[in-house]
Scaffold this motif. Structure first.
Motif, PDB file in Angstrom:
ATOM      1  N   GLU A   1      15.601  -9.245   4.130  1.00 47.36           N
ATOM      2  CA  GLU A   1      14.989  -8.178   4.916  1.00 47.36           C
ATOM      3  C   GLU A   1      13.848  -7.516   4.147  1.00 47.36           C
ATOM      4  N   THR A   2      14.073  -7.253   2.865  1.00 47.34           N
ATOM      5  CA  THR A   2      13.025  -6.645   2.046  1.00 47.34           C
ATOM      6  C   THR A   2      11.823  -7.578   1.929  1.00 47.34           C
ATOM      7  N   ALA A   3      12.074  -8.877   1.776  1.00 42.06           N
ATOM      8  CA  ALA A   3      10.979  -9.847   1.700  1.00 42.06           C
ATOM      9  C   ALA A   3      10.193  -9.863   2.996  1.00 42.06           C
ATOM     10  N   TRP A   4      10.895  -9.852   4.121  1.00 48.22           N
ATOM     11  CA  TRP A   4      10.229  -9.852   5.431  1.00 48.22           C
ATOM     12  C   TRP A   4       9.357  -8.614   5.600  1.00 48.22           C
ATOM     13  N   GLN A   5       9.897  -7.440   5.218  1.00 50.14           N
ATOM     14  CA  GLN A   5       9.134  -6.202   5.325  1.00 50.14           C
ATOM     15  C   GLN A   5       7.933  -6.209   4.381  1.00 50.14           C
ATOM     16  N   HIS A   6       8.140  -6.703   3.160  1.00 53.58           N
ATOM     17  CA  HIS A   6       7.047  -6.818   2.190  1.00 53.58           C
ATOM     18  C   HIS A   6       5.917  -7.667   2.757  1.00 53.58           C
ATOM     19  N   ASN A   7       6.274  -8.819   3.326  1.00 52.84           N
ATOM     20  CA  ASN A   7       5.252  -9.723   3.853  1.00 52.84           C
ATOM     21  C   ASN A   7       4.503  -9.104   5.023  1.00 52.84           C
ATOM     22  N   LEU A   8       5.200  -8.314   5.839  1.00 53.21           N
ATOM     23  CA  LEU A   8       4.533  -7.637   6.948  1.00 53.21           C
ATOM     24  C   LEU A   8       3.502  -6.645   6.421  1.00 53.21           C
ATOM     25  N   ILE A   9       3.871  -5.845   5.425  1.00 51.64           N
ATOM     26  CA  ILE A   9       2.923  -4.879   4.847  1.00 51.64           C
ATOM     27  C   ILE A   9       1.773  -5.600   4.157  1.00 51.64           C
ATOM     28  N   ARG A  10       2.082  -6.668   3.418  1.00 47.89           N
ATOM     29  CA  ARG A  10       1.046  -7.420   2.721  1.00 47.89           C
ATOM     30  C   ARG A  10       0.030  -8.011   3.690  1.00 47.89           C
ATOM     31  N   SER A  11       0.472  -8.330   4.912  1.00 50.23           N
ATOM     32  CA  SER A  11      -0.450  -8.917   5.887  1.00 50.23           C
ATOM     33  C   SER A  11      -1.556  -7.947   6.286  1.00 50.23           C
ATOM     34  N   PHE A  12      -1.356  -6.648   6.024  1.00 49.55           N
ATOM     35  CA  PHE A  12      -2.387  -5.649   6.274  1.00 49.55           C
ATOM     36  C   PHE A  12      -3.291  -5.445   5.052  1.00 49.55           C
ATOM     37  N   GLY A  13      -3.099  -6.252   4.016  1.00 49.16           N
ATOM     38  CA  GLY A  13      -3.944  -6.158   2.842  1.00 49.16           C
ATOM     39  C   GLY A  13      -3.490  -5.133   1.834  1.00 49.16           C
ATOM     40  N   VAL A  14      -2.272  -4.595   1.980  1.00 42.90           N
ATOM     41  CA  VAL A  14      -1.733  -3.604   1.055  1.00 42.90           C
ATOM     42  C   VAL A  14      -0.923  -4.326  -0.015  1.00 42.90           C
ATOM     43  N   LYS A  15      -1.272  -4.115  -1.264  1.00 41.65           N
ATOM     44  CA  LYS A  15      -0.644  -4.855  -2.355  1.00 41.65           C
ATOM     45  C   LYS A  15       0.629  -4.187  -2.868  1.00 41.65           C
ATOM     46  N   GLN A  16       0.645  -2.871  -2.900  1.00 44.57           N
ATOM     47  CA  GLN A  16       1.774  -2.149  -3.485  1.00 44.57           C
ATOM     48  C   GLN A  16       2.711  -1.717  -2.362  1.00 44.57           C
ATOM     49  N   THR A  17       3.849  -2.394  -2.258  1.00 48.98           N
ATOM     50  CA  THR A  17       4.730  -2.192  -1.115  1.00 48.98           C
ATOM     51  C   THR A  17       6.005  -1.430  -1.428  1.00 48.98           C
ATOM     52  N   ALA A  18       6.445  -1.397  -2.680  1.00 47.32           N
ATOM     53  CA  ALA A  18       7.782  -0.903  -3.010  1.00 47.32           C
ATOM     54  C   ALA A  18       8.004   0.549  -2.607  1.00 47.32           C
ATOM     55  N   SER A  19       7.054   1.431  -2.881  1.00 45.67           N
ATOM     56  CA  SER A  19       7.260   2.844  -2.575  1.00 45.67           C
ATOM     57  C   SER A  19       7.357   3.070  -1.074  1.00 45.67           C
ATOM     58  N   LEU A  20       6.551   2.341  -0.299  1.00 38.58           N
ATOM     59  CA  LEU A  20       6.593   2.490   1.148  1.00 38.58           C
ATOM     60  C   LEU A  20       7.912   1.955   1.717  1.00 38.58           C
ATOM     61  N   LEU A  21       8.357   0.799   1.217  1.00 33.96           N
ATOM     62  CA  LEU A  21       9.628   0.240   1.672  1.00 33.96           C
ATOM     63  C   LEU A  21      10.785   1.166   1.306  1.00 33.96           C
ATOM     64  N   ALA A  22      10.722   1.754   0.117  1.00 30.37           N
ATOM     65  CA  ALA A  22      11.770   2.678  -0.318  1.00 30.37           C
ATOM     66  C   ALA A  22      11.799   3.920   0.566  1.00 30.37           C
ATOM     67  N   GLU A  23      10.627   4.448   0.898  1.00 28.86           N
ATOM     68  CA  GLU A  23      10.559   5.630   1.758  1.00 28.86           C
ATOM     69  C   GLU A  23      11.117   5.323   3.146  1.00 28.86           C
ATOM     70  N   ALA A  24      10.795   4.139   3.659  1.00 29.50           N
ATOM     71  CA  ALA A  24      11.308   3.738   4.972  1.00 29.50           C
ATOM     72  C   ALA A  24      12.832   3.639   4.952  1.00 29.50           C
ATOM     73  N   GLU A  25      13.387   3.109   3.862  1.00 29.96           N
ATOM     74  CA  GLU A  25      14.838   2.997   3.737  1.00 29.96           C
ATOM     75  C   GLU A  25      15.500   4.375   3.681  1.00 29.96           C
ATOM     76  N   LEU A  26      14.881   5.299   2.947  1.00 32.90           N
ATOM     77  CA  LEU A  26      15.426   6.652   2.878  1.00 32.90           C
ATOM     78  C   LEU A  26      15.494   7.284   4.259  1.00 32.90           C
TER      79      LEU A  26
END
Length: 234
Positions: free
Chosen positions: A153-178
């Motif tokens: 799930e984290t990989a899928w979400q990472h790849n979705l964010i990366r498709s928008f050209g955003v390289k740093q995904t961890a903080s955004l994914l963490a915030e979404a999980e919170l």
């Protein structure tokens, strides 16, 4: 134009789940977000002397491949003369032209994020990405996609964010999980232990490293090092 539904296997969804909208206004800034399976659409509006410049970002997914998300499939810019016309004009443009274009773009595999970097404020970018994460997750549920484990799930979400050209995904994914944890706690009335953002980022990084070893990431950066300044732009 041959429609995407004629090329891909359509998924029948209850009518009430086909469209959902969100919008917010802050001063003269307007952002609209709406979804119609299998697309999530965001419109960021910027005021200029002659009216408003509207930039639209669309994410989509394959409907005949188990759990596959293409990600960012289309982006375009248009001009609208008056503030009161924006929401209706965006909806009309989507229904009459852009939906078919988005279908064609999805069939072609979407757009290259590196060729179209996002040039928006950090708050607009994060609002947009949060919406697309939420929308595409909702589409997965509605389409009864195979359940993913936490790493997948984290990989899928990472790849979705990366498709928008955003390289740093961890903080955004963490915030979404919170945020999801807080919603779950409220809905289930369970006494869940809500982690801090810092702990969530560490957990997300661990999953990203596992996903990288499994070959699940489209791209990978050293998130822990890159997120030392969580408020920095990517």
């Amino acid at each position: 134009m041959e429609s995407y539904s004629q090329i891909k296997t359509p998924i029948s969804l209850p009518k009430e789940f086909e469209v959902f909208t969100q919008s917010f206004r802050e001063g003269e800034k307007l952002c609209f977000h709406f979804g119609k399976f299998p697309f999530a659409v965001s419109a960021i509006c910027r005021q200029v002397e002659a009216g408003y410049i509207v930039e639209l970002f669309v994410s989509g997914r394959e409907t005949n491949i188990e759990g596959a998300a293409i990600g960012h499939v289309m982006r375009m810019t248009t001009a609208i003369p008056e503030k009161t016309l924006i929401e209706g004009a965006i909806q009309h443009l989507w229904e009459t032209q852009l939906e078919d274009i988005a279908y064609a773009s999805a069939v072609a595999g979407g757009i290259g994020a590196a060729d179209f970097p996002m040039v928006v404020t950090r708050s607009d970018r994060d609002e947009l990405l949060m919406f697309h994460l939420s929308a595409q997750t909702r589409f997965r549920d509605l389409a009864h996609d195979p359940k993913l484990n936490r790493v997948e799930e984290t990989a899928w979400q990472h790849n979705l964010i990366r498709s928008f050209g955003v390289k740093q995904t961890a903080s955004l994914l963490a915030e979404a999980e919170l945020k999801r944890d807080m919603v779950k706690k409220y809905e289930t009335k369970e006494d869940l232990e809500i982690e801090t953002l810092e702990k969530k980022i560490l957990a997300v990084n661990q999953r990203l490293r596992k996903a990288r070893k499994l070959g699940l990431l489209d791209s990978f950066v050293d998130e822990q090092r890159s997120n030392r300044n969580v408020t920095g732009r990517s």
